[in-house]
Design a protein around this motif. Structure first.
Motif, PDB file in Angstrom:
ATOM      1  N   VAL A 119      -6.194   1.278  -4.252  1.00 21.08           N
ATOM      2  CA  VAL A 119      -4.882   1.510  -4.841  1.00 21.08           C
ATOM      3  C   VAL A 119      -3.765   1.193  -3.837  1.00 21.08           C
ATOM      4  CG1 VAL A 119      -4.862   3.971  -4.244  1.00 21.08           C
ATOM      5  CG2 VAL A 119      -3.470   3.167  -6.122  1.00 21.08           C
ATOM      6  N   GLY A 120      -2.760   0.471  -4.319  1.00 22.48           N
ATOM      7  CA  GLY A 120      -1.581   0.207  -3.502  1.00 22.48           C
ATOM      8  C   GLY A 120      -1.680  -1.007  -2.604  1.00 22.48           C
ATOM      9  N   SER A 130       6.693   3.988   1.551  1.00 20.81           N
ATOM     10  CA  SER A 130       5.775   3.908   2.695  1.00 20.81           C
ATOM     11  C   SER A 130       6.403   3.119   3.826  1.00 20.81           C
ATOM     12  CB  SER A 130       4.471   3.222   2.296  1.00 20.81           C
ATOM     13  OG  SER A 130       3.919   3.841   1.189  1.00 20.81           O
ATOM     14  N   LYS A 135      -3.040  -0.949  -8.934  1.00 27.01           N
ATOM     15  CA  LYS A 135      -2.736   0.360  -9.517  1.00 27.01           C
ATOM     16  C   LYS A 135      -3.991   1.227  -9.444  1.00 27.01           C
ATOM     17  CE  LYS A 135       0.520  -1.949 -12.464  1.00 27.01           C
ATOM     18  NZ  LYS A 135       0.637  -2.714 -13.683  1.00 27.01           N
ATOM     19  N   ALA A 136      -3.821   2.498  -9.849  1.00 24.61           N
ATOM     20  CA  ALA A 136      -4.954   3.417  -9.772  1.00 24.61           C
ATOM     21  C   ALA A 136      -6.127   2.910 -10.613  1.00 24.61           C
ATOM     22  CB  ALA A 136      -4.533   4.800 -10.235  1.00 24.61           C
ATOM     23  N   ASP A 137      -5.830   2.144 -11.680  1.00 21.60           N
ATOM     24  CA  ASP A 137      -6.901   1.697 -12.567  1.00 21.60           C
ATOM     25  C   ASP A 137      -7.238   0.218 -12.388  1.00 21.60           C
ATOM     26  OD1 ASP A 137      -4.374   1.153 -13.427  1.00 21.60           O
ATOM     27  OD2 ASP A 137      -4.806   1.337 -15.556  1.00 21.60           O
ATOM     28  N   ARG A 160       5.577   3.420  -6.200  1.00 19.31           N
ATOM     29  CA  ARG A 160       5.079   2.086  -6.547  1.00 19.31           C
ATOM     30  C   ARG A 160       5.056   1.898  -8.057  1.00 19.31           C
ATOM     31  NH1 ARG A 160       1.162   2.842  -2.640  1.00 19.31           N
ATOM     32  NH2 ARG A 160      -0.224   3.519  -4.286  1.00 19.31           N
ATOM     33  N   ALA A 204      -2.803   3.877 -14.442  1.00 20.89           N
ATOM     34  CA  ALA A 204      -3.404   5.199 -14.574  1.00 20.89           C
ATOM     35  C   ALA A 204      -2.820   6.210 -13.594  1.00 20.89           C
ATOM     36  CB  ALA A 204      -4.923   5.103 -14.385  1.00 20.89           C
ATOM     37  N   GLY A 205      -2.024   5.717 -12.623  1.00 23.62           N
ATOM     38  CA  GLY A 205      -1.407   6.615 -11.642  1.00 23.62           C
ATOM     39  C   GLY A 205      -0.532   7.674 -12.294  1.00 23.62           C
ATOM     40  N   ALA A 257     -13.161   4.446  -2.927  1.00 22.56           N
ATOM     41  CA  ALA A 257     -11.885   3.772  -3.190  1.00 22.56           C
ATOM     42  C   ALA A 257     -11.769   2.421  -2.497  1.00 22.56           C
ATOM     43  CB  ALA A 257     -10.729   4.673  -2.760  1.00 22.56           C
ATOM     44  N   ARG A 258     -12.776   2.084  -1.695  1.00 20.12           N
ATOM     45  CA  ARG A 258     -12.746   0.790  -1.011  1.00 20.12           C
ATOM     46  C   ARG A 258     -12.774  -0.361  -2.014  1.00 20.12           C
ATOM     47  NH1 ARG A 258     -14.115   2.180   4.349  1.00 20.12           N
ATOM     48  NH2 ARG A 258     -15.419   3.931   3.837  1.00 20.12           N
ATOM     49  N   PHE A 279      -9.379   4.160   7.051  1.00 21.65           N
ATOM     50  CA  PHE A 279      -8.073   3.785   6.508  1.00 21.65           C
ATOM     51  C   PHE A 279      -7.285   5.049   6.185  1.00 21.65           C
ATOM     52  CE2 PHE A 279     -11.195   3.490   3.067  1.00 21.65           C
ATOM     53  CZ  PHE A 279     -10.683   4.380   2.140  1.00 21.65           C
ATOM     54  N   ILE A 338      -4.124   6.854  -0.281  1.00 22.13           N
ATOM     55  CA  ILE A 338      -4.820   6.430  -1.502  1.00 22.13           C
ATOM     56  C   ILE A 338      -4.775   7.500  -2.589  1.00 22.13           C
ATOM     57  CG2 ILE A 338      -6.394   4.795  -0.393  1.00 22.13           C
ATOM     58  CD1 ILE A 338      -8.559   7.016  -0.701  1.00 22.13           C
ATOM     59  N   MET A 348       0.276  -5.510  -6.710  1.00 29.74           N
ATOM     60  CA  MET A 348      -0.126  -4.315  -5.977  1.00 29.74           C
ATOM     61  C   MET A 348      -1.086  -3.531  -6.869  1.00 29.74           C
ATOM     62  SD  MET A 348       1.540  -4.653  -3.167  1.00 29.74           S
ATOM     63  CE  MET A 348       1.641  -3.084  -2.326  1.00 29.74           C
ATOM     64  N   LYS A 355       0.809  -0.449   2.447  1.00 32.24           N
ATOM     65  CA  LYS A 355       1.012  -0.434   0.991  1.00 32.24           C
ATOM     66  C   LYS A 355       2.486  -0.419   0.613  1.00 32.24           C
ATOM     67  CE  LYS A 355      -3.288   2.143   0.578  1.00 32.24           C
ATOM     68  NZ  LYS A 355      -3.537   2.282   2.012  1.00 32.24           N
ATOM     69  N   PHE A 386       3.096   1.669 -13.585  1.00 32.12           N
ATOM     70  CA  PHE A 386       2.355   2.890 -13.253  1.00 32.12           C
ATOM     71  C   PHE A 386       0.844   2.747 -13.366  1.00 32.12           C
ATOM     72  CE2 PHE A 386       6.424   5.023 -13.554  1.00 32.12           C
ATOM     73  CZ  PHE A 386       6.295   5.987 -12.581  1.00 32.12           C
ATOM     74  N   TYR A 392     -14.269  10.620  -2.122  1.00 27.69           N
ATOM     75  CA  TYR A 392     -13.418   9.770  -2.952  1.00 27.69           C
ATOM     76  C   TYR A 392     -12.979   8.527  -2.174  1.00 27.69           C
ATOM     77  CZ  TYR A 392      -9.456   7.893  -5.399  1.00 27.69           C
ATOM     78  OH  TYR A 392      -8.596   7.018  -6.011  1.00 27.69           O
ATOM     79  N   ALA A 393     -12.613   8.738  -0.894  1.00 30.19           N
ATOM     80  CA  ALA A 393     -12.127   7.616  -0.077  1.00 30.19           C
ATOM     81  C   ALA A 393     -13.192   6.527   0.005  1.00 30.19           C
ATOM     82  CB  ALA A 393     -11.751   8.111   1.316  1.00 30.19           C
ATOM     83  N   ASP A 394     -14.448   6.960   0.117  1.00 33.86           N
ATOM     84  CA  ASP A 394     -15.531   5.990   0.234  1.00 33.86           C
ATOM     85  C   ASP A 394     -15.631   5.127  -1.023  1.00 33.86           C
ATOM     86  OD1 ASP A 394     -17.561   5.056   1.968  1.00 33.86           O
ATOM     87  OD2 ASP A 394     -19.032   5.853   0.549  1.00 33.86           O
TER      88      ASP A 394
END
Lengths: 267, 283
Positions: B103-104, A37, B95-97, A153, A161-162, B40-41, A139, A144, B93, B64, A159, B36-38
């Motif tokens: 994320v990021g 990024s 992660k997705a979980d 990343r 869950a990504g 993800a905050r 944003f 995302i 940073m 990020k 990683f 989804y974006a909403d």
């Protein structure tokens, strides 16, 4: 191995960059720190993803100078060597989708499966949607969900869950549609296509040498750009070509090669 | 049986159908994506790196890249004096979980690894976008000043803080990098024993940076002192409350003379007994 030259070079570049990024975080190397990024070369030269910057501006961010300069450097760089050279030489997701394409060829899925049709212009719609959603959400919307930065990343910070998203991309490319992600949907690929519109480096076909074996069309992830094969000797002009060089690798007849366009020479 | 022919597909028909098709799919994608974006905050409880912009601005400005986390991990000032080895990095940073963090984006969990408040604040100048605002931690002399950091505010749960029970514990007080400024000990008599003192930790909200070293040091099973973002930790009395005894606060509303202030309004035209009984009928 001569028919793997560019493939091996690409893997070395892709993995090498990931190693540098990983080392910067884990061991404090200074060569290339950050992520795809936005990075910093030797702690001084900024590099930034122009699409991420565009989304952030759409979201209403007021940005620092570094990230703007970084985006300009990247724009100029890929503007010269071919916009989508990013996709095949840098982007780590390319390894996932190439793997899916390889399995497809081995399993003969291309010959058997029912056709699902998605326009290859979907990526350009994705750019527009990403910018609108960025403006609405406040944003950068693609950032995302981007498997590219999640992969990048993931290597650096772990990683989580990504990794599931990368498996999903693999399955999508393998069982739903050939080259679904990189060749149809990815808006970053779309942006890089646009960046490479006037690139100086591209693949050139010599139809005099062509024996119509069609090996190039078998491996090409953007097969529509090879519409001149066996017909006309010309450069690949469609900006969706990723300059991956796979067609050059597999060609046994010396009918394909990289070509640098000298300024003013428009042939 | 109908003798009608199949409808002819004209260029016009194709154009309208194609346009509707593309617009519809675009809208479908956009709605799913925006939905989804909403979600993800980040949660309001997320602790951001020092000098982070307010959350909404931070989220739109952070690219990020992880350069702050990289600077945090590899900072020169990060050698543990006891072991001689680097301490683990504060900034992670998401992660997705990662629960409740976009994320990021960079964040920290004070109970795991607090912010050690480096003199040179290496994470902030590393930011290429201005999501970490260097100006907000720069003092009058143009130097980075860790006292100006503001990641949150330490809050004491006096119910589970054992110092409030009368046990002698001053771990948070001693862990604080601004000892005796951000956390002060308040001595009061322990009337239960009649011969001991309570040493109650009290946080000064004007000094505390929210680094979380106190939260890390707290010996209770779940920390009795913990950092919350200021937006969460603090109330807001509203502009109409004025501290008349505070010169600065008084100036906020200007010097208004008593004889110029009127409470007369439309209601005052009637007697209270009248307007209070308006609309009430007696039978």
């Amino acid at each position: 191995m001569s028919n793997m030259k560019y493939l091996i070079l690409r893997r070395i570049t892709q993995i090498g960059l990931l190693v540098l990024y990983f080392g910067a975080h884990a061991y404090g190397w200074k060569m290339l720190s950050g992520t795809i990024s936005s990075s910093s070369v030797l702690g001084t030269i900024p590099l930034s993803d122009p699409f991420a910057v565009l989304q952030m501006l759409a979201a209403g961010a007021s940005l620092g100078l570094d990230v703007i300069v970084g985006a300009i450097i990247i724009t100029l760089f890929y503007g010269i060597i071919g916009g989508r050279a990013f996709c095949s030489w840098v982007c780590p997701v390319n390894m996932v989708t190439d793997a899916a394409a390889w399995v497809r060829r081995k399993m003969l899925i291309d010959k058997i499966e029912r056709k699902v049709w998605v326009t290859r212009n979907a990526r350009y719609y994705m750019i527009a949607i990403a910018l609108v959603v960025s403006a609405v959400a406040g944003f950068a919307a693609f950032e995302i969900v981007s498997p590219i930065t999640i992969f990048n990343r993931g290597v650096i910070f772990g990683f989580g869950a990504g990794a599931g998203l990368l498996v999903a991309i693999f399955l999508l490319d393998l069982f739903v549609l050939k080259n679904a992600w990189c060749g149809h949907l990815c808006p970053l690929g779309g942006v890089h296509s646009l960046l490479g519109k006037y690139a100086l480096l591209s693949v050139k076909h010599n139809s005099d040498n062509c024996t119509l074996c069609m090996k190039c069309k078998d491996v090409c992830p953007e097969v529509q750009v090879l519409n001149m094969i066996g017909k006309r000797s010309e450069r690949v002009v469609q900006p969706e070509c990723t300059n991956c060089g796979r067609c050059i690798d597999v060609c046994d007849d010396d009918a394909l090669g990289f070509d640098i366009l000298a300024l003013g020479n428009k042939k | 049986m109908s003798t009608q022919k199949k409808p002819e597909i004209t260029a016009r028909r194709r154009f309208f159908t194609d346009t509707a098709h593309h617009a519809g799919l675009g809208l479908l994608g956009g709605l799913l994506w925006a939905g989804y974006a909403d979600k993800a905050r980040s949660s309001v409880l997320t602790l951001r790196p020092p000098a982070a912009l307010p959350e909404a601005d931070f989220l739109r400005t952070c690219i990020k890249c992880g350069l702050c986390a990289e600077a945090c991990r590899n900072r020169d000032s990060n050698i543990d004096k006891e072991t001689g080895k680097p301490r683990p990095e504060t900034l992670k940073m998401a992660k997705a979980d990662t629960d409740g963090v976009t994320v990021g984006t960079p964040y920290f969990v004070a109970r795991d690894v607090p912010c050690y408040m480096c003199d040179d604040i290496p994470c902030v100048p590393a930011c290429p976008t201005g999501a970490l605002d260097e100006a907000s931690v720069t003092n009058g002399e143009g130097e980075l000043d860790f006292r100006k950091m503001d990641m949150g505010l330490a809050v004491v749960d006096t119910n589970s803080c054992i110092a409030f029970w009368g046990l002698q514990c001053d771990l948070c007080y001693r862990a604080c990098p601004l000892m005796d400024e951000a956390i002060k000990l308040h001595y009061t008599r322990n009337s239960r024993t009649g011969k001991h003192a309570f040493l109650e930790p009290i946080v000064d909200m004007n000094v505390c940076t929210g680094c979380g070293l106190c939260e890390k040091a707290c010996p209770t099973e779940k920390a009795a002192i913990f950092v919350l973002p200021r937006e969460v930790a603090l109330g807001r009395p509203g502009a109409h409350y004025v501290k008349g005894w505070d010169k600065k606060d008084q100036q906020r509303v200007g010097e208004r003379k008593m004889e110029n202030i009127t409470t007369h309004d439309k209601r005052s035209e009637k007697k209270a007994a009248d307007y209070l009984n308006d609309g009430v009928s007696y039978e």
